[in-house]
Design an enzyme around this catalytic site. Structure first.
Site, PDB file in Angstrom:
ATOM      1  CB  SER A  54      31.764  48.411  47.589  1.00  0.00           C
ATOM      2  OG  SER A  54      31.628  47.549  48.710  1.00  0.00           O
ATOM      3  CE1 TYR A 113      32.665  44.474  47.383  1.00  0.00           C
ATOM      4  CE2 TYR A 113      32.630  43.447  45.219  1.00  0.00           C
ATOM      5  CZ  TYR A 113      32.058  44.290  46.156  1.00  0.00           C
ATOM      6  OH  TYR A 113      30.902  44.962  45.860  1.00  0.00           O
TER       7      TYR A 113
HETATM    8  P1  NAP Z   1      25.407  41.041  40.057  1.00  0.00           P
HETATM    9  O1  NAP Z   1      23.961  40.907  40.331  1.00  0.00           O
HETATM   10  O2  NAP Z   1      26.337  39.913  40.340  1.00  0.00           O
HETATM   11  O3  NAP Z   1      25.596  41.523  38.519  1.00  0.00           O
HETATM   12  C1  NAP Z   1      26.891  41.676  38.038  1.00  0.00           C
HETATM   13  C2  NAP Z   1      26.808  42.001  36.575  1.00  0.00           C
HETATM   14  O4  NAP Z   1      28.133  42.159  36.059  1.00  0.00           O
HETATM   15  C3  NAP Z   1      26.143  40.932  35.742  1.00  0.00           C
HETATM   16  O5  NAP Z   1      25.380  41.556  34.699  1.00  0.00           O
HETATM   17  C4  NAP Z   1      27.332  40.197  35.100  1.00  0.00           C
HETATM   18  O6  NAP Z   1      26.905  39.614  33.901  1.00  0.00           O
HETATM   19  C5  NAP Z   1      28.299  41.356  34.883  1.00  0.00           C
HETATM   20  N1  NAP Z   1      29.728  40.989  34.786  1.00  0.00           N
HETATM   21  C6  NAP Z   1      30.486  40.337  35.698  1.00  0.00           C
HETATM   22  N2  NAP Z   1      31.747  40.206  35.245  1.00  0.00           N
HETATM   23  C7  NAP Z   1      31.789  40.788  33.994  1.00  0.00           C
HETATM   24  C8  NAP Z   1      32.806  40.969  33.017  1.00  0.00           C
HETATM   25  N3  NAP Z   1      34.051  40.518  33.199  1.00  0.00           N
HETATM   26  N4  NAP Z   1      32.484  41.607  31.871  1.00  0.00           N
HETATM   27  C9  NAP Z   1      31.224  42.055  31.655  1.00  0.00           C
HETATM   28  N5  NAP Z   1      30.204  41.924  32.553  1.00  0.00           N
HETATM   29  C10 NAP Z   1      30.504  41.294  33.712  1.00  0.00           C
HETATM   30  O7  NAP Z   1      25.984  42.279  40.872  1.00  0.00           O
HETATM   31  P2  NAP Z   1      25.236  43.528  41.544  1.00  0.00           P
HETATM   32  O8  NAP Z   1      24.887  43.207  42.946  1.00  0.00           O
HETATM   33  O9  NAP Z   1      24.206  44.051  40.601  1.00  0.00           O
HETATM   34  O10 NAP Z   1      26.470  44.544  41.615  1.00  0.00           O
HETATM   35  C11 NAP Z   1      26.757  45.415  40.536  1.00  0.00           C
HETATM   36  C12 NAP Z   1      27.930  46.263  40.993  1.00  0.00           C
HETATM   37  O11 NAP Z   1      27.609  46.874  42.248  1.00  0.00           O
HETATM   38  C13 NAP Z   1      29.207  45.468  41.233  1.00  0.00           C
HETATM   39  O12 NAP Z   1      30.323  46.245  40.864  1.00  0.00           O
HETATM   40  C14 NAP Z   1      29.203  45.255  42.753  1.00  0.00           C
HETATM   41  O13 NAP Z   1      30.513  45.075  43.258  1.00  0.00           O
HETATM   42  C15 NAP Z   1      28.620  46.553  43.207  1.00  0.00           C
HETATM   43  N6  NAP Z   1      28.002  46.559  44.528  1.00  0.00           N
HETATM   44  C16 NAP Z   1      27.011  45.664  44.826  1.00  0.00           C
HETATM   45  C17 NAP Z   1      26.406  45.756  46.099  1.00  0.00           C
HETATM   46  C18 NAP Z   1      25.313  44.821  46.523  1.00  0.00           C
HETATM   47  O14 NAP Z   1      25.013  44.799  47.733  1.00  0.00           O
HETATM   48  N7  NAP Z   1      24.701  44.069  45.627  1.00  0.00           N
HETATM   49  C19 NAP Z   1      26.800  46.740  46.993  1.00  0.00           C
HETATM   50  C20 NAP Z   1      27.844  47.594  46.640  1.00  0.00           C
HETATM   51  C21 NAP Z   1      28.410  47.507  45.390  1.00  0.00           C
HETATM   52  P3  NAP Z   1      27.656  38.282  33.291  1.00  0.00           P
HETATM   53  O15 NAP Z   1      27.905  37.364  34.444  1.00  0.00           O
HETATM   54  O16 NAP Z   1      26.717  37.761  32.254  1.00  0.00           O
HETATM   55  O17 NAP Z   1      28.920  38.812  32.702  1.00  0.00           O
HETATM   56  C1  GCO Z   2      29.848  41.201  51.174  1.00  0.00           C
HETATM   57  C2  GCO Z   2      28.893  41.894  50.237  1.00  0.00           C
HETATM   58  C3  GCO Z   2      29.302  43.346  50.075  1.00  0.00           C
HETATM   59  C4  GCO Z   2      28.339  44.021  49.133  1.00  0.00           C
HETATM   60  C5  GCO Z   2      28.694  45.443  48.923  1.00  0.00           C
HETATM   61  C6  GCO Z   2      28.580  46.272  50.162  1.00  0.00           C
HETATM   62  O1  GCO Z   2      30.134  40.017  50.935  1.00  0.00           O
HETATM   63  O2  GCO Z   2      30.267  41.864  52.128  1.00  0.00           O
HETATM   64  O3  GCO Z   2      28.836  41.239  48.980  1.00  0.00           O
HETATM   65  O4  GCO Z   2      30.597  43.426  49.602  1.00  0.00           O
HETATM   66  O5  GCO Z   2      28.358  43.402  47.886  1.00  0.00           O
HETATM   67  O6  GCO Z   2      29.891  45.613  48.273  1.00  0.00           O
HETATM   68  O7  GCO Z   2      28.717  47.630  49.786  1.00  0.00           O
END
Ligand code: NAP
Ligand code: GCO
Length: 265
Positions: free
Chosen positions: A145, A158
């Site tokens: 992230s 986080y």
């Molecule tokens: P999201 O839309 O909230 O999806 C998260 C997924 O993880 C869902 O499928 C959820 O399904 C599953 N999950 C959560 N806790 C779990 C557990 N204990 N066991 C199994 N499955 C679990 O998140 P996203 O935005 O796609 O993010 C995916 C990854 O990318 C995360 O690690 C997040 O920190 C990272 N990330 C996101 C962003 C962003 O801007 N969106 C940026 C940087 C990094 P269930 O709730 O059904 O378990």
């Molecule tokens: C926040 C956001 C970020 C993104 C991502 C950025 O609240 O700042 O959720 O943390 O999810 O991780 O890379």
């Protein structure tokens, strides 16, 4: 050149890939030829995801499995090995965020974020590494992230987890690189998924959310990322094309980390 990006014959496990970033990565892997396994905690999410994969022509194998539970993870990996084959590619994608000022955050909330966003990557990687070591090949990709590098208000747990995940990535690379196992990270910028939806909701008067405007100003690309922006980097890190890339965090952020931010007019 195309062949070095092929995932033909590979088995990929993408955790938390019912929707969002994980779903997009699994989609890309299937298009590149991999067999797909994924998990989530909710039956409702699982059923919908299976239908969504099928609608894309992807015969994904889905599991209800909480990545913080080592017994459930081991059982899932064992079943994948029996039905699809040993896991060649693991993407530690499952994750949550809790946006609470640190001094108001409970220890339980802090621990839950660390458990899912960091400890689970240890658990899942430990479940697949022995087989990768025997086969002298494997790819582990941890979804890091911006918060692997930067802090911001309300995301202490986080940021601590994602900072730790960056170093776990480097340590797995260091410890298992000799078995031709590459462990790298992807650091997405701000991506439009359910996780960031609260940061993009328009205000009651219809004007954009202040955070939405903030991210646009902080991103040279002047836009939020889309899950499709992560597909190419994810295929690269899962394929032969990255066999000499190890311990690297590939930031896919539209340039946020390189940019001081748009100067006020
Ligand atoms: P999201 O839309 O909230 O999806 C998260 C997924 O993880 C869902 O499928 C959820 O399904 C599953 N999950 C959560 N806790 C779990 C557990 N204990 N066991 C199994 N499955 C679990 O998140 P996203 O935005 O796609 O993010 C995916 C990854 O990318 C995360 O690690 C997040 O920190 C990272 N990330 C996101 C962003 C962003 O801007 N969106 C940026 C940087 C990094 P269930 O709730 O059904 O378990
Ligand atoms: C926040 C956001 C970020 C993104 C991502 C950025 O609240 O700042 O959720 O943390 O999810 O991780 O890379």
């Amino acid at each position: 050149m195309n062949n070095i990006f092929s995932l033909e014959g590979k088995v990929a496990l993408v955790t938390g890939a019912a929707y969002g970033i994980g779903f997009a990565i699994a989609q890309a892997y299937a298009l590149a030829g991999a067999k797909i396994a994924f998990n989530c905690r909710s039956k409702e999410h699982l059923d919908k995801a299976l239908a969504d994969y099928a609608a894309q022509g992807i015969d994904a194998k889905g599991y209800i499995c909480d990545v913080t539970r080592e017994d459930e993870v081991k059982a899932m990996v064992s079943d994948i090995e029996k039905s699809l084959g040993p896991v060649d590619i693991l993407v530690n994608n499952a994750g949550i965020i809790k946006r609470i000022p640190m001094i108001e955050m409970s220890v339980e909330d802090f621990r839950q974020v660390i458990d899912i966003d960091l400890n689970a990557a240890f658990i899942c990687s430990k479940a697949v590494l022995p087989s990768m070591m025997k086969r002298k090949a494997g790819k582990i990709i941890n979804i890091c992230s911006m918060m692997s590098e930067l802090g911001r208000e309300t995301v202490s747990a986080y940021a601590a987890a994602k900072g730790g995940l960056k170093m776990l990535t480097r340590n797995i690379a260091s410890e298992y690189g000799q078995y031709n196992i590459q462990c790298n990270g992807i650091g997405p910028g701000y991506i439009a998924t359910p996780q960031t939806a609260p940061l993009r909701e328009p205000q009651s008067d219809g004007t954009p959310h202040p955070f939405d405007q903030f991210i646009i100003a902080k991103t040279p690309a002047a836009r939020w990322g889309d899950v499709d922006d992560l597909k190419g980097p994810a295929v690269f890190l899962a394929s032969k094309a990255s066999d000499f890339v190890n311990g690297h965090i590939l930031y896919v952020d539209g340039g946020i980390l390189a940019y001081i931010g748009k100067q006020p007019k």
